[in-house]
Design an enzyme around this catalytic site. Structure first.
Site, PDB file in Angstrom:
ATOM      1  N   ARG A  61       5.860   9.020   3.287  1.00 26.98           N
ATOM      2  CA  ARG A  61       6.154   9.108   1.622  1.00 26.98           C
ATOM      3  C   ARG A  61       5.706  10.453   0.942  1.00 26.98           C
ATOM      4  O   ARG A  61       6.073  10.816  -0.050  1.00 26.98           O
ATOM      5  CB  ARG A  61       5.165   8.322   0.747  1.00 26.98           C
ATOM      6  CG  ARG A  61       5.616   6.499   0.769  1.00 26.98           C
ATOM      7  CD  ARG A  61       6.569   6.410  -0.045  1.00 26.98           C
ATOM      8  NE  ARG A  61       6.716   5.005  -1.065  1.00 26.98           N
ATOM      9  CZ  ARG A  61       6.774   3.838  -0.524  1.00 26.98           C
ATOM     10  NH1 ARG A  61       6.922   3.651   0.717  1.00 26.98           N
ATOM     11  NH2 ARG A  61       6.498   2.870  -1.547  1.00 26.98           N
ATOM     12  N   ARG A 109      14.809  -7.415  -9.419  1.00 23.42           N
ATOM     13  CA  ARG A 109      14.431  -8.209  -8.250  1.00 23.42           C
ATOM     14  C   ARG A 109      13.490  -9.444  -8.525  1.00 23.42           C
ATOM     15  O   ARG A 109      12.502  -9.468  -9.554  1.00 23.42           O
ATOM     16  CB  ARG A 109      13.748  -7.325  -7.152  1.00 23.42           C
ATOM     17  CG  ARG A 109      14.447  -6.638  -6.273  1.00 23.42           C
ATOM     18  CD  ARG A 109      14.012  -6.100  -5.087  1.00 23.42           C
ATOM     19  NE  ARG A 109      12.681  -5.363  -5.290  1.00 23.42           N
ATOM     20  CZ  ARG A 109      12.649  -4.387  -4.445  1.00 23.42           C
ATOM     21  NH1 ARG A 109      13.450  -3.942  -3.799  1.00 23.42           N
ATOM     22  NH2 ARG A 109      11.354  -3.437  -4.558  1.00 23.42           N
ATOM     23  N   ARG A 124       7.420  -9.081  -8.885  1.00 27.56           N
ATOM     24  CA  ARG A 124       6.482  -8.362  -8.561  1.00 27.56           C
ATOM     25  C   ARG A 124       5.967  -7.503  -9.566  1.00 27.56           C
ATOM     26  O   ARG A 124       6.600  -6.654 -10.216  1.00 27.56           O
ATOM     27  CB  ARG A 124       6.736  -7.601  -7.060  1.00 27.56           C
ATOM     28  CG  ARG A 124       6.619  -8.599  -5.850  1.00 27.56           C
ATOM     29  CD  ARG A 124       7.270  -7.759  -4.659  1.00 27.56           C
ATOM     30  NE  ARG A 124       7.353  -6.588  -4.691  1.00 27.56           N
ATOM     31  CZ  ARG A 124       7.779  -5.552  -3.643  1.00 27.56           C
ATOM     32  NH1 ARG A 124       8.448  -6.235  -2.940  1.00 27.56           N
ATOM     33  NH2 ARG A 124       7.599  -4.306  -3.747  1.00 27.56           N
ATOM     34  N   ARG A 136       6.780   4.935  -9.681  1.00 29.95           N
ATOM     35  CA  ARG A 136       7.064   5.317  -8.392  1.00 29.95           C
ATOM     36  C   ARG A 136       8.338   6.281  -8.345  1.00 29.95           C
ATOM     37  O   ARG A 136       8.165   7.122  -7.168  1.00 29.95           O
ATOM     38  CB  ARG A 136       7.768   3.862  -7.842  1.00 29.95           C
ATOM     39  CG  ARG A 136       6.285   3.112  -7.097  1.00 29.95           C
ATOM     40  CD  ARG A 136       6.757   2.109  -6.214  1.00 29.95           C
ATOM     41  NE  ARG A 136       7.431   1.085  -7.228  1.00 29.95           N
ATOM     42  CZ  ARG A 136       8.158  -0.100  -6.592  1.00 29.95           C
ATOM     43  NH1 ARG A 136       8.388  -0.280  -5.413  1.00 29.95           N
ATOM     44  NH2 ARG A 136       8.961  -0.824  -7.287  1.00 29.95           N
ATOM     45  N   LYS A 191      17.277   0.261   1.278  1.00 27.88           N
ATOM     46  CA  LYS A 191      16.817   0.844   2.606  1.00 27.88           C
ATOM     47  C   LYS A 191      16.105  -0.277   3.556  1.00 27.88           C
ATOM     48  O   LYS A 191      16.221  -0.371   4.727  1.00 27.88           O
ATOM     49  CB  LYS A 191      15.930   1.926   2.828  1.00 27.88           C
ATOM     50  CG  LYS A 191      14.759   1.625   2.130  1.00 27.88           C
ATOM     51  CD  LYS A 191      13.634   2.967   2.030  1.00 27.88           C
ATOM     52  CE  LYS A 191      12.541   2.931   1.013  1.00 27.88           C
ATOM     53  NZ  LYS A 191      11.491   1.945   1.210  1.00 27.88           N
TER      54      LYS A 191
HETATM   55  P1  AMP Z   1       7.452  -0.453  -0.851  1.00 26.75           P
HETATM   56  O1  AMP Z   1       7.663  -1.767  -0.449  1.00 26.75           O
HETATM   57  O2  AMP Z   1       7.822   0.512   0.143  1.00 26.75           O
HETATM   58  O3  AMP Z   1       8.044  -0.097  -2.065  1.00 26.75           O
HETATM   59  O4  AMP Z   1       5.697  -0.277  -1.141  1.00 26.75           O
HETATM   60  C1  AMP Z   1       5.096  -1.063  -2.088  1.00 26.75           C
HETATM   61  C2  AMP Z   1       3.718  -0.402  -2.209  1.00 26.75           C
HETATM   62  O5  AMP Z   1       3.082  -0.171  -1.169  1.00 26.75           O
HETATM   63  C3  AMP Z   1       3.950   1.185  -2.855  1.00 26.75           C
HETATM   64  O6  AMP Z   1       3.985   1.200  -4.046  1.00 26.75           O
HETATM   65  C4  AMP Z   1       2.547   1.875  -2.417  1.00 26.75           C
HETATM   66  O7  AMP Z   1       1.462   1.507  -3.263  1.00 26.75           O
HETATM   67  C5  AMP Z   1       2.232   0.949  -1.004  1.00 26.75           C
HETATM   68  N1  AMP Z   1       2.796   1.893   0.082  1.00 26.75           N
HETATM   69  C6  AMP Z   1       3.896   1.642   0.972  1.00 26.75           C
HETATM   70  N2  AMP Z   1       4.220   2.421   1.852  1.00 26.75           N
HETATM   71  C7  AMP Z   1       3.249   3.330   1.534  1.00 26.75           C
HETATM   72  C8  AMP Z   1       2.907   4.719   2.322  1.00 26.75           C
HETATM   73  N3  AMP Z   1       3.871   5.370   3.240  1.00 26.75           N
HETATM   74  N4  AMP Z   1       2.010   5.409   1.843  1.00 26.75           N
HETATM   75  C9  AMP Z   1       1.190   5.200   0.668  1.00 26.75           C
HETATM   76  N5  AMP Z   1       1.485   3.866   0.125  1.00 26.75           N
HETATM   77  C10 AMP Z   1       2.428   3.118   0.607  1.00 26.75           C
END
Ligand code: AMP
Length: 207
Positions: free
Chosen positions: A85, A119, A152, A163, A13
């Site tokens: 989310r 990754r 990471r 997740r 995405k």
């Molecule tokens: P992502 O890169 O979108 O996978 O986000 C990495 C991390 O950031 C997630 O595992 C959450 O800890 C936090 N995060 C990102 N977007 C959100 C969201 N909309 N609500 C809550 N936590 C978020």
């Protein structure tokens, strides 16, 4: 154009969101990127969110919604990546503005784990590689700045599984929410990047 791109971590995405933002001249807003940037720069926000991120947990809704609200106030067209989310976030967003389309990139869990656990990121310049799909020229070394690549914490298998669990818990409710509004578009995410992108553009060109 006000869009959301939705899909499991590893569904591609982020890649599609960047391409869409470029083509339609709208802002790519990734909550994950915003949080990571703040962690890297050790801001107050960064200190509040780092623990959640490392454990693969969601950052509290109040904090996340506040950041998104601030960001959306500054832009016209946008594509949201990583937000909402959960249903609470979707409802908060609906109070702020109307979304035109929600693109849902579909992927199996098995494919997601394979994609994410490979990754490798450069802490110095932010470049992202993949052990299988986009390997650096020299193992574990950034092609661009020659720094050592890292995995990471939230790309490690345990965090990914957590997740994905979280994702499935919220997925159905979110999809139903947008389906009911008639703005959900499902796209098969297990195809070449450009083929997926063409599909998405066909939908967006109709707006
Ligand atoms: P992502 O890169 O979108 O996978 O986000 C990495 C991390 O950031 C997630 O595992 C959450 O800890 C936090 N995060 C990102 N977007 C959100 C969201 N909309 N609500 C809550 N936590 C978020």
């Amino acid at each position: 154009m006000k869009l959301i791109i939705f899909g499991m971590q590893g569904s591609g995405k982020g890649t599609q969101a960047k391409k869409i933002a470029e083509k339609y001249n709208i802002k790519h807003i990734s909550t994950g990127d915003i949080f990571r940037e703040n962690v890297k720069n050790q801001t107050e926000l960064g200190k509040k969110v780092v623990e959640y991120m490392n454990k693969g947990e969601l950052v509290p809704d109040s904090l996340t919604c506040e950041i998104v609200k601030d960001t959306l106030n500054k832009v016209d067209g946008f594509i949201l990546d990583g937000f909402p989310r959960n249903l609470f976030q979707a409802e908060e967003l609906a109070k702020m503005l109307d979304i035109d389309k929600v693109i849902n990139l579909k992927l199996t869990d098995e494919e997601a784990v394979k994609r994410i656990s490979g990754r490798r990121s450069c802490q110095a310049c932010g470049a992202v590689f993949h052990t299988l799909f986009n390997p650096p020229k020299q193992e574990n070394v950034c092609d661009i700045c020659k720094e050592t690549l890292i995995q990471r914490d939230d790309d490690k298998e345990e965090a990914i599984r957590k997740r994905l669990e979280l994702y499935h818990e919220n997925e159905r409710k979110l999809l139903d929410f947008y389906q009911a509004r008639g703005i959900l578009v499902n796209v098969d995410g297990v195809r070449p990047i450009d083929v997926i992108f063409d599909d998405i553009c066909n939908v967006l060109n109709e707006i």
